[in-house]
Design an enzyme around this catalytic site. Sequence first.
Site, PDB file in Angstrom:
ATOM      1  N   TYR A 158       2.577   6.236  15.699  1.00 48.09           N
ATOM      2  CA  TYR A 158       1.291   5.561  15.544  1.00 48.09           C
ATOM      3  C   TYR A 158       0.129   6.521  15.813  1.00 48.09           C
ATOM      4  O   TYR A 158      -0.851   6.566  15.068  1.00 48.09           O
ATOM      5  CB  TYR A 158       1.241   4.366  16.501  1.00 48.09           C
ATOM      6  CG  TYR A 158       0.053   3.446  16.319  1.00 48.09           C
ATOM      7  CD1 TYR A 158      -0.007   2.574  15.234  1.00 48.09           C
ATOM      8  CD2 TYR A 158      -0.986   3.431  17.246  1.00 48.09           C
ATOM      9  CE1 TYR A 158      -1.080   1.714  15.073  1.00 48.09           C
ATOM     10  CE2 TYR A 158      -2.058   2.572  17.097  1.00 48.09           C
ATOM     11  CZ  TYR A 158      -2.098   1.718  16.012  1.00 48.09           C
ATOM     12  OH  TYR A 158      -3.173   0.866  15.851  1.00 48.09           O
ATOM     13  N   ALA A 159       0.239   7.314  16.878  1.00 44.65           N
ATOM     14  CA  ALA A 159      -0.816   8.273  17.215  1.00 44.65           C
ATOM     15  C   ALA A 159      -1.000   9.301  16.104  1.00 44.65           C
ATOM     16  O   ALA A 159      -2.133   9.678  15.770  1.00 44.65           O
ATOM     17  CB  ALA A 159      -0.486   8.973  18.537  1.00 44.65           C
TER      18      ALA A 159
ATOM     19  N   LYS B 173      -2.961   7.618  13.264  1.00 44.23           N
ATOM     20  CA  LYS B 173      -4.348   7.293  13.563  1.00 44.23           C
ATOM     21  C   LYS B 173      -5.185   8.557  13.739  1.00 44.23           C
ATOM     22  O   LYS B 173      -6.368   8.588  13.387  1.00 44.23           O
ATOM     23  CB  LYS B 173      -4.440   6.394  14.788  1.00 44.23           C
ATOM     24  CG  LYS B 173      -3.808   5.014  14.558  1.00 44.23           C
ATOM     25  CD  LYS B 173      -4.356   4.344  13.300  1.00 44.23           C
ATOM     26  CE  LYS B 173      -3.791   2.964  13.075  1.00 44.23           C
ATOM     27  NZ  LYS B 173      -4.352   2.309  11.859  1.00 44.23           N
TER      28      LYS B 173
ATOM     29  N   VAL C 235       0.813  -1.216   0.000  1.00 47.50           N
ATOM     30  CA  VAL C 235       0.000   0.000   0.000  1.00 47.50           C
ATOM     31  C   VAL C 235       0.847   1.267   0.000  1.00 47.50           C
ATOM     32  O   VAL C 235       0.340   2.354  -0.314  1.00 47.50           O
ATOM     33  CB  VAL C 235      -0.973   0.025   1.196  1.00 47.50           C
ATOM     34  CG1 VAL C 235      -1.945  -1.146   1.126  1.00 47.50           C
ATOM     35  CG2 VAL C 235      -0.226   0.057   2.532  1.00 47.50           C
TER      36      VAL C 235
ATOM     37  N   SER D 197      -7.764   4.308  15.825  1.00 43.62           N
ATOM     38  CA  SER D 197      -7.404   3.666  17.090  1.00 43.62           C
ATOM     39  C   SER D 197      -7.751   4.613  18.218  1.00 43.62           C
ATOM     40  O   SER D 197      -7.774   5.840  18.030  1.00 43.62           O
ATOM     41  CB  SER D 197      -5.901   3.358  17.131  1.00 43.62           C
ATOM     42  OG  SER D 197      -5.480   2.993  18.436  1.00 43.62           O
TER      43      SER D 197
ATOM     44  N   ILE E 168      -7.764  -4.649  21.412  1.00 45.90           N
ATOM     45  CA  ILE E 168      -8.379  -5.809  20.779  1.00 45.90           C
ATOM     46  C   ILE E 168      -7.379  -6.964  20.797  1.00 45.90           C
ATOM     47  O   ILE E 168      -6.181  -6.765  20.581  1.00 45.90           O
ATOM     48  CB  ILE E 168      -8.793  -5.493  19.324  1.00 45.90           C
ATOM     49  CG1 ILE E 168      -9.616  -4.188  19.270  1.00 45.90           C
ATOM     50  CG2 ILE E 168      -9.569  -6.652  18.724  1.00 45.90           C
ATOM     51  CD1 ILE E 168     -10.902  -4.208  20.064  1.00 45.90           C
TER      52      ILE E 168
END
Length: 245
Positions: free
Chosen positions: A151-152, A155, A60, A138, A186
């Site tokens: 990551y933050a 997201k 991607v 997230s 999760i």
Amino acid sequence: MNLDGKVCIITGGARGIGRKIVETMAEAGAKAVYALDMAFDGFDEVTKALPNVKSESADVTKSDAVKTVVEKIWEAEGRIDVLVNNAGITRDNLIQKMSDDDWNAVISVNLTGVFNLTREIGPRMMNQGSGSIINMASIVGEVGNVGQSNYAATKGGVISMAKTWAKEFARKGAQVRSNAIAPGFIRTPMTEKMPQKVLDAMVGKTTLGRMGEPEDIANAALFLASDASSFITGQVLSVNGGLTL
């Protein structure tokens, strides 16, 4: 809820939450569900059990590769009704210890990858007059987390892009919807790498007192993909068991 006649694409569809979304949408009657991923170890059992599931290898982060696979699917199906931008990685560290490579890798997959797919598919949905785009965000994109600056950022970014696309692709009356799902903690291969004491602490703060399961997120994706959510766009569906209230 059903997806009768719909053509769906799920990135990161070979494992974890992505795989469960693929299975759930296929079982909901979609005409075709395309799982896009880099590797498909053990995925044969899914395609054997669900003949409407197809797999396509795609990176991607590479715009040319994304363009090629989208054109292939469009030529085969004549339409794309659902895009789930699910592919994602983590490279966690405190900011002073985070390398350029760790920053760039997460940005490339989690943010640029989402941009690449939607740039190819969103305008096609607009031209066909309908579609549902679902960005996998997230809880970290909503409230932040120590050691996850990269990551933050991604997201939070996909939430903002979902809201932007809700406005952009609905111009001229097109019924194209764009939303985000923000999972809490999760039970997936990604969270299995986290220290148990961290997971225990998060469960302790979760109102429902447990971790979520992949099907919890897959069911949310099915809802946003289906006509049952036809008047919902530009929203963030937080599926976190009450971790944030």
